[in-house]
Design a protein around this motif. Structure first.
Motif, mmCIF file in Angstrom:
data_model
loop_
_atom_site.group_PDB
_atom_site.id
_atom_site.type_symbol
_atom_site.label_atom_id
_atom_site.label_comp_id
_atom_site.label_asym_id
_atom_site.label_seq_id
_atom_site.Cartn_x
_atom_site.Cartn_y
_atom_site.Cartn_z
ATOM 1 N N LYS A 195 52.615 43.719 10.222
ATOM 2 C CA LYS A 195 52.412 45.413 10.305
ATOM 3 C C LYS A 195 52.328 44.969 11.661
ATOM 4 C CE LYS A 195 50.099 47.450 6.437
ATOM 5 N NZ LYS A 195 50.939 48.161 5.853
ATOM 6 N N GLN A 203 49.631 46.226 14.909
ATOM 7 C CA GLN A 203 48.652 47.257 15.889
ATOM 8 C C GLN A 203 48.428 47.657 17.724
ATOM 9 O OE1 GLN A 203 45.107 45.999 13.510
ATOM 10 N NE2 GLN A 203 43.571 47.646 14.729
ATOM 11 N N GLU A 252 44.018 51.380 17.514
ATOM 12 C CA GLU A 252 43.333 51.112 16.289
ATOM 13 C C GLU A 252 44.929 51.730 14.867
ATOM 14 O OE1 GLU A 252 40.091 54.230 16.096
ATOM 15 O OE2 GLU A 252 38.766 52.759 17.313
ATOM 16 N N VAL A 256 48.350 51.592 13.491
ATOM 17 C CA VAL A 256 48.579 49.983 12.722
ATOM 18 C C VAL A 256 50.319 51.252 12.686
ATOM 19 C CG1 VAL A 256 48.952 49.196 10.590
ATOM 20 C CG2 VAL A 256 46.884 49.730 11.708
#
Length: 210
Positions: free
Chosen positions: A117, A119, A122, A124
């Motif tokens: 993942k 980022q 905030e 993702v």
């Protein structure tokens, strides 16, 4: 919310995406292929803070501005998968192949693999491994907003070339049919070149997927 703007750059009209988190104004550039001053101006104009550079694959038209950006902004370079290291290590040869001026070299801070993942503020995004156009190509998907950044895997009405070194057409088609299309017809994708589309539209109309 993940905001975005598509910035076609260089003679290749490569779609660099500037994405940013509306809550934090932290931003990332996805596939900055060139025109560094323009990319920096777009970031400044919006009052954003560049947090990272995200790369789908190692071809020059997608990574060409990365070294110049790093000379101005000390940010991590995230992606692609390690299988594309030979493309990034050979940027000078790529520039010669296309008759272009040399670009500044760089080394990714973090190589990606399926299931990772990334980022942005905030927000993702999920990482999917989609080889075929290049052996280390990855795709970024924001599952909540049903949005994907697919590099040169799939286009509106087409698919990526597979005749470059270590390309593979069957792997490319498998990446699309087995990895991307199952994510849902409603996902809008930003391709590396040309107009946006949806996975559903391409499932029905893309001649390469029939």
């Amino acid at each position: 919310m993940l905001n975005r703007i598509t910035l076609p750059v260089t003679a290749f009209a490569q779609n660099c995406s500037l994405v940013w988190c509306s809550a934090t104004n932290k931003a990332a550039l996805i596939d900055p292929g060139g025109e560094t001053p323009r990319l920096l101006a777009e970031i400044e104009k919006r009052g954003l803070t560049l947090e990272s550079i995200l790369l789908t694959h190692g071809h020059l038209d997608h990574v060409g501005a990365t070294g110049e950006l790093l000379a101005v902004k000390s940010v991590p370079v995230i992606g692609p998968s390690r299988e594309d290291a030979f493309w990034i290590n050979g940027l000078d040869q790529q520039a010669q192949m296309f008759g272009l001026s040399p670009v500044l070299a760089f080394t990714p801070t973090l190589w990606l693999q399926a299931g990772d993942k990334v980022q942005v503020g905030e927000e993702v995004m999920d990482v999917y491994f989609c080889p075929g156009h290049t052996p280390g190509h990855i795709v970024f998907v924001h599952p909540t907003q049903r949005l994907a950044f697919v590099g040169d895997v799939i286009f509106n009405g087409g698919v990526g070339r597979s005749d470059f070194p270590q390309g593979c057409h069957s792997s490319l088609i498998n990446s699309i049919k087995d990895t991307l299309l199952p994510l849902g017809d409603d996902i809008t994708f930003v391709p590396g070149h040309g107009p946006e589309s949806t996975f559903g539209h391409e499932r029905l109309h893309n001649p390469y997927l029939r």
